[in-house]
Enzyme design. Structure first.
Site, PDB file in Angstrom:
ATOM      1  N   GLU A 157      -5.118  -8.719   0.639  1.00 29.41           N
ATOM      2  CA  GLU A 157      -5.788  -8.389   1.912  1.00 29.41           C
ATOM      3  C   GLU A 157      -7.270  -8.213   1.643  1.00 29.41           C
ATOM      4  OE1 GLU A 157      -4.406  -4.979   4.146  1.00 29.41           O
ATOM      5  OE2 GLU A 157      -2.289  -5.552   3.894  1.00 29.41           O
ATOM      6  N   GLU A 205       0.805  -1.223   0.000  1.00 30.49           N
ATOM      7  CA  GLU A 205       0.000   0.000   0.000  1.00 30.49           C
ATOM      8  C   GLU A 205       0.839   1.275   0.000  1.00 30.49           C
ATOM      9  OE1 GLU A 205      -2.973  -0.127   3.073  1.00 30.49           O
ATOM     10  OE2 GLU A 205      -3.751  -2.048   2.425  1.00 30.49           O
TER      11      GLU A 205
HETATM   12  O1  IFM Z   1      -4.245  -3.001   9.111  1.00 25.58           O
HETATM   13  C1  IFM Z   1      -4.215  -2.500   7.820  1.00 25.58           C
HETATM   14  C2  IFM Z   1      -3.012  -3.063   7.073  1.00 25.58           C
HETATM   15  O2  IFM Z   1      -1.832  -2.784   7.724  1.00 25.58           O
HETATM   16  C3  IFM Z   1      -2.941  -2.482   5.690  1.00 25.58           C
HETATM   17  N1  IFM Z   1      -4.215  -2.610   5.003  1.00 25.58           N
HETATM   18  C4  IFM Z   1      -5.404  -2.226   5.692  1.00 25.58           C
HETATM   19  C5  IFM Z   1      -5.451  -2.865   7.057  1.00 25.58           C
HETATM   20  C6  IFM Z   1      -6.745  -2.448   7.787  1.00 25.58           C
HETATM   21  O3  IFM Z   1      -6.750  -1.082   8.002  1.00 25.58           O
END
Ligand code: IFM
Length: 462
Positions: free
Chosen positions: A362, A168
């Site tokens: 994710e 990210e």
């Molecule tokens: O916890 C975060 C993660 O570190 C990166 N993506 C989003 C998740 C939820 O906010």
């Protein structure tokens, strides 16, 4: 119409993801250096309730039992990140052998349980020493990252076949350098754009470094947080705001990585790209083997009040406002539950960038889970969230998307950055006082899906 077979493709990867700073604790152990998140969490008011990651889930010590738990659930892949300050405590020189040994043990614990490790090199914990000389505002940090990547890949390249360079880059740059709500807490919207470019440059510089050191059938990618965007109305102001939001959130990252260019409308909006140097885009667009997608929600966007880059509470939203429909279902952190957005996004990516395989690196949701008197943790809302997203993923595959795997965010309730420990995203409940792990209903649910590699019976296509 032919019914769609409920199975996922053979070899579809089912896993769980974590990030070093959110789970490890042990911040002073084995020669680890200070990270920007150590500094930020020590800043009064930066983190809800003053929570810190000093212990987090104690995963630094408990990783063997956590990986065994993941395997026992039926998941076959573990995506974790390496903490840069454990390898290069000062961001240069090294490596710190104790840090490398630790991650070798984590990988061995995975392999010992038949779990495939997916190693992320950067999940936001920059060595503070590098921040002291400009952090991601400093182009040189990208070169430092390539050196660090080489050290990790030299140590683990013989046993790790799956790599994620940067997690990210948008959040690391926008939240960290533009909005100041994440480490290092800088509020400089234009700097945020430069930081994003340097993170992408870091990714691109690391690609050949990893390729030289991983096996021929190894795979590498980057994890982008992506969202489908639609305008709140057909009013031209809303349409323009939605386009801008999409540019800022998605296209500023997808286009350089997958097409070797920045979107011209966005560069015009930013008033130029003083941070861009000859050759950067060739570096950034080095071929990758998969695109990681971190998907949580879609966005409906309307026009803002005319404040452009400076001055607004969320400067990087570029004069766009999130419109939350009155009947929207929200998670605990206020994010809309929009599973069809995942299907839309996957198809959009298939159409725009057909050459790159996709992985959901994710996906998950925060809910206020509690341990019941009988010791169980029932989380029906998370089960419904995961179920609906898994179904949309399956639908996208049936529509021809080359989707290779799914990682739930996250294995353990953990340190959710500025939210501290209150936002629980885990499929395993963690008692922050006792460190007791209790798999939630969603853990059993996901494990059953993973073992069968099929859609669960029932459920709905929301
Ligand atoms: O916890 C975060 C993660 O570190 C990166 N993506 C989003 C998740 C939820 O906010």
């Amino acid at each position: 119409m032919q019914p769609i077979a409920p199975g996922f493709p053979a070899g579809f990867v089912w896993g769980a993801a974590t990030a070093a700073y959110q789970v490890e604790g042990a911040l002073d152990e084995d020669g680890r250096g200070v990270s920007i998140w150590d500094t930020f969490t020590a800043t009064p008011g930066a983190i809800a309730r003053g929570d810190t990651a000093a212990v987090a889930c104690d995963h630094y010590h408990r990783h063997p039992e956590d990986i065994a738990l993941l395997a026992d659930l039926g998941l076959s892949a573990y995506r974790f990140s390496v903490a840069w300050p454990r390898i290069q405590p000062d961001g240069v020189g090294g490596p710190n052998q104790k840090g490398l040994d630790h991650y070798r043990r984590v990988v061995d614990a995975c392999l010992g349980r038949g779990v495939t490790p997916y190693v992320t090199l950067y999940h936001w914990d920059l060595p503070q020493a590098l921040e002291d000389v400009g952090g991601w505002l400093n182009r040189d940090t990208a070169h430092r990252f390539a050196d660090y990547a080489a050290q990790v890949a030299d140590a683990l390249g013989d046993v790790v076949d799956h790599w994620v360079t940067v997690n990210e880059p948008k959040v690391a740059s926008h939240a960290g350098y533009a909005a100041g709500i994440h480490a290092p807490g800088i509020r400089d919207p234009r700097g945020g754009v430069a930081a994003a470019h340097h993170l992408l440059l870091a990714h691109g510089l690391a690609v050949p470094v990893l390729r030289e050191r991983m096996s021929a059938d190894g795979e590498l990618g980057i994890a982008l947080d992506l969202t489908p965007v639609s305008p709140a109305s057909q009013d031209p102001a809303d349409v323009a705001a939605a386009r801008r939001f999409d540019g800022n959130f998605n296209r500023m990252f997808l286009e350089p990585v997958l097409r070797g260019r920045y979107p011209t409308d966005m560069i015009e909006w930013f008033g130029g790209a003083p941070w861009l140097q000859d050759g950067d885009l060739e570096v950034i667009s080095a071929p990758i083997d998969f695109l990681g997608i971190n998907y949580y929600r879609g966005h409906v966007i309307g026009a803002g009040d005319g404040s452009v880059l400076e001055g607004s509470g969320t400067p990087m939203d570029l004069d766009a406002v999130h419109v939350i429909p009155p009947d929207a279902e929200l998670t605990e952190v206020g994010w809309t539950v929009t599973p069809t957005g995942l299907h839309d996004l996957l198809l959009q990516l298939r159409d725009e960038y057909p050459h790159v395989p996709l992985m959901v690196t994710e996906n998950g949701a925060a809910y206020p889970d509690v341990v019941a008197a009988d010791g169980t943790v029932d989380d029906p809302k998370r089960v419904a969230y995961l179920d609906s997203h898994v179904r949309q993923m399956h639908r996208a595959i049936a529509d021809g998307v080359d989707l290779r795997g799914y990682f739930v965010w996250t294995l353990l309730d953990n340190f959710e950055w500025a939210e501290g420990y209150k936002a629980r995203f885990g499929i395993v409940h963690v008692d922050v006082e006792t460190q007791r792990r209790t798999p939630k209903t969603s853990a059993a649910w996901l494990g059953a899906v993973a073992r069968s590699n099929r859609l669960p019976d029932g459920g709905s296509l929301r």
